[in-house]
Design an enzyme around this catalytic site. Structure first.
Site, short mmCIF file in Angstrom:
data_model
loop_
_atom_site.label_atom_id
_atom_site.label_comp_id
_atom_site.label_asym_id
_atom_site.label_seq_id
_atom_site.Cartn_x
_atom_site.Cartn_y
_atom_site.Cartn_z
N ASP A 14 0.87 -1.18 0.00
CA ASP A 14 0.00 0.00 0.00
C ASP A 14 0.91 1.23 0.00
OD1 ASP A 14 -2.13 1.71 -0.05
OD2 ASP A 14 -3.15 0.89 1.68
C1 BGC Z 1 -4.97 3.39 0.20
C2 BGC Z 1 -5.20 2.34 -0.86
C3 BGC Z 1 -5.02 2.92 -2.22
C4 BGC Z 1 -3.64 3.54 -2.31
C5 BGC Z 1 -3.29 4.10 -3.68
C6 BGC Z 1 -3.71 4.19 -0.02
O1 BGC Z 1 -3.67 5.30 0.80
O2 BGC Z 1 -4.94 2.77 1.46
O3 BGC Z 1 -6.47 1.79 -0.70
O4 BGC Z 1 -5.22 1.94 -3.19
O5 BGC Z 1 -3.56 4.58 -1.36
O6 BGC Z 1 -3.96 5.26 -3.95
#
Ligand code: BGC
Length: 733
Positions: free
Chosen positions: A263
């Site tokens: 993530d």
């Molecule tokens: C979130 C994810 C997301 C990623 C990319 C993160 O802050 O937890 O769900 O896919 O950002 O944008």
């Protein structure tokens, strides 16, 4: 490309080239579709890292993507294409209801349709992979990200997980109009302590396996090409560094052989969690755990080479990760067709087209949940209705994640009702945001700059409007920035000034129907006391206004059911209907006796239970009939009811099957959802609804952590919500 060719390609790549495949570049490195040079080095990346990156985050638009891909491939030593990824959650430009709302439809087909439309639109805009579905099980409404999930039930989540993957990928993610799905956030991100985003997760392995892991596994079995790690720790180990979770559970047990992406900045957060001293240490832990792509940090590009040269990391770990990234590109057909569906003409034709809007509207209508209705709904055209409240003119009804959509494309309630041509009055009464509010969400500030005097005048005007009407439809609720990532709340009621508006309006007009906007279950006791009807519409998406109008005026009856219990108060959190039996479960005959599993000052029960939702019509259930009273191993039995529409309207009922394992080698939940079917019936019509029960459905992790069904007595419940007492029993022999 054949697998042997991919391996040849891998073997021909330099060490740096391989490492750079694991680096995901952000949109900020590209300017109008061309690669930016300036600020990159300041961020700790070399120009080469960017030039050889394996994937890109959040760059959209056919023209942009085609330009970047072309330039990238020309300069890349092996001409390896980039894979473009983005968060396309409940739509790209045509926005569907938020995932929690889709869960309320109790019909996974709506999620498949939503995902399919999103894939069509965004693949035309050049994207190859979406960071969806989010299948985290959620049991605490304080957590803002409950809006991204389909709720508190494992079985429901599994069904939606599969449907979404199918919607994005179809039979083959390479095919036109399809994109790769990335299931997230592995694992148990939905269980942060105290509902606080990014917080530690404490779960027994049994609960993790029984309740939290199945939905990820369902998405993987449906073919999801990627998995994303979660921010949280599980029992003190951050997921992105959790070897057991990733290598043993995800790869070996679930058989996942696709790409595992971190993530956002989660690799560096291993250091922040305090599991290593520096970024180099974080890179080592992450690659050892099997994390393939580094999203948004410099850990892999800046330290993997050193780690490998020093013998700290085995190059075989790098090679397997890079091969998985190449395989992903191959599964998407990018070696043959690096631009895939990127097409400016198709963008013009597809984005927000009539067909997509129509689908978004039909889906939205299925997601609304009618919690209360004292002969208020449906509205009649000839009645004088005052539409009051900030949400009558609100375009921000697309949810927290719809960052690539434009609010101006959504249809407000006011626009829809005016178009519908009923006998109506309008008055806003107040804004969605409270006085002085300033909320930052997804890089946008949401502000309310109105003076106190202006606000008072608005409210007074609304009260006057309410006086003149037969009924008031009051459109109030949470602001969309109050849920979503970083949107945890300790107070899960509607904003204070919305309560004030409700109180003032209800004083002058007794016929108040609340249309509630929300990204989570709310404590609605105040609304419950003052309103004669409550329709939960969540964040309904681009076509929200039209869908709400058609449901209010009875073109379609509401048919949604709660995918999360609506609590009595936030103090009950976390809460889920499938709780474990206490040794001191409340005895209904002596509810006041002190020494039982309960609170002194609040009830145990939610205000509205999981699975609850009314219709304009009424349904009658016959008693549960079983085909046999014993189930043999490997055999099956059926459980059925006759469902009859005994009301005056056509409507749909989500018939729910729950099973309770009465005696187990470990304590079992009071009941668990094991099936549901959405049945549409005309007035007077009836239908036999049958569920097949198999041994497989009765399995759980027993006292020895073996996944088995234990012989003994089971109770089957079939009804319209999780509190139904319509039951029968059988024995598993
Ligand atoms: C979130 C994810 C997301 C990623 C990319 C993160 O802050 O937890 O769900 O896919 O950002 O944008």
């Amino acid at each position: 490309m054949e697998q042997s060719k991919l391996v040849e390609l891998l073997n021909d790549m330099s060490l740096e080239e391989k490492i750079n495949q694991l680096f995901q570049a952000n949109v900020s490195f590209y300017d109008k579709g061309s690669i930016v040079t300036g600020p990159v080095e300041e961020q700790g990346f070399t120009q080469r890292t960017i030039q050889e990156a394996g994937s890109v985050l959040s760059l959209l638009g056919a023209e942009n993507i085609k330009n970047v891909q072309k330039e990238h491939m020309e300069k890349h030593p092996h001409h390896i294409p980039l894979v473009f990824m983005a968060d396309i959650i409940n739509g790209y430009k045509t926005i569907f209801p938020i995932p929690l709302a889709q869960g309320a439809a109790f019909n996974p087909e709506v999620a498949r349709i939503g995902a399919e439309v999103a894939a069509k639109e965004v693949s035309a805009a050049g994207i190859h992979v979406t960071f969806s579905p989010m299948v985290d099980l959620v049991r605490d409404a304080r957590w803002g990200r409950v809006m991204e999930s389909t709720g508190e039930d494992t079985f429901l989540n599994c069904e939606y997980a599969k449907a979404q993957v199918m919607g994005y990928q179809g039979e083959d993610p390479k095919a036109p109009g399809r994109i790769g799905a990335c299931v997230k956030h592995f694992a148990a991100y939905g269980a942060p302590e105290a509902g606080k985003d990014y917080n530690n997760v404490e779960l027994s392995e049994r609960t993790l396996r029984d309740d939290y892991l199945p939905a990820y596994e369902a998405a993987i079995k449906a073919g999801a090409l990627l998995v994303m790690t979660s921010f949280n720790t599980i029992n003190h180990v951050p997921s992105t560094a959790n070897k057991w979770l990733m290598r043993q559970v995800l790869r070996r047990e679930m058989g996942f052989n696709g790409v595992l992406i971190s993530d956002w900045a989660a690799i560096d957060e291993i250091r922040k969690h305090g599991m290593c001293e520096d970024r180099k240490g974080a890179a080592k832990l992450a690659i050892e755990a099997g994390t393939d792509i580094d999203m948004m940090t410099t850990c892999y590009p800046n330290y993997l080479k050193e780690l490998i040269n020093e013998g700290e990391v085995d190059i075989a770990l790098l090679d397997e990760a890079v091969l998985r990234v190449l395989e992903l590109k191959n599964k998407l057909g990018l070696f043959e067709n690096p631009y895939k569906d990127a097409d400016e003409e198709a963008e013009k034709r597809l984005l927000l087209c009539k067909e997509h809007r129509q689908k978004a509207k039909e889906v939205a209508k299925e997601t609304f949940v009618l919690l209360k209705n004292e002969q208020m709904l449906p509205l009649k055209r000839e009645e004088k209705i005052a539409f009051i409240g900030p949400y009558i003119e609100e375009k921000g009804i697309i949810g927290a994640w719809s960052m690539f959509a434009d609010e101006k494309d959504s249809v407000t309630i006011r626009e829809a009702v005016e178009n519908y041509g009923a006998n109506v009055l309008f008055s806003k009464g107040c804004d969605t945001l409270w006085a002085g509010a300033e909320i930052l969400s997804m890089d946008t500030y949401h502000r309310n700059t109105r003076t106190k005097a202006e606000q008072d005048a608005m409210m007074e005007e609304a009260v006057e409007t309410a006086r003149k009407a037969d009924k008031v439809v009051l459109c109030i609720g949470e602001h969309r920035t109050q849920s979503g990532e970083g949107g945890s709340r300790g107070d899960i009621t509607i904003p204070k000034h919305h309560k004030k508006l409700l109180k003032k309006v209800a004083k002058v007009n007794k016929n108040v129907i609340v249309v509630l906007f929300n990204g989570r279950p709310l404590d609605i006791r105040k609304i419950q006391n003052m309103a004669k009807a409550i329709l939960v519409v969540w964040m309904p998406g681009t076509e929200g206004g039209n869908a709400i109008t058609e449901v209010l005026y009875g073109e379609t009856s509401p048919s949604g059911k709660l995918p999360m219990s609506f609590p009595y108060t936030v103090a009950q959190m976390p809460m889920h209907y499938d709780e474990f039996r206490s040794g001191r479960q409340i005895n209904p005959e002596t509810p006041d006796y002190r020494f039982q599993c309960k609170y002194l000052d609040i009830p145990n029960a939610p205000l509205y239970p999981f699975g609850y939702g009314l219709s304009y019509t009424e349904f009658d259930y016959s008693e549960v009939k079983l085909s046999a009273d014993t189930l043999t191993r490997g055999g099956n039995l059926t459980a059925g009811v006759i469902l009859k529409n005994v009301g005056e309207y056509e409507g749909a009922e989500a018939v729910q099957l729950y099973i309770c394992d009465e005696v187990g080698s470990v304590v079992r939940p009071v009941r668990e959802l094991k099936g549901f079917q959405k049945i549409w019936l005309k007035p007077g019509e009836e239908k036999q609804v049958t569920f097949t029960i198999t041994e497989e459905m009765l399995k759980f992790y027993d006292i020895n952590m073996e996944y088995v069904a234990e012989k003994g007595r089971f109770t089957v419940f079939i009804g319209g919500d999780s509190s139904t007492q319509n039951q029968a029993q059988f024995q598993l022999v």
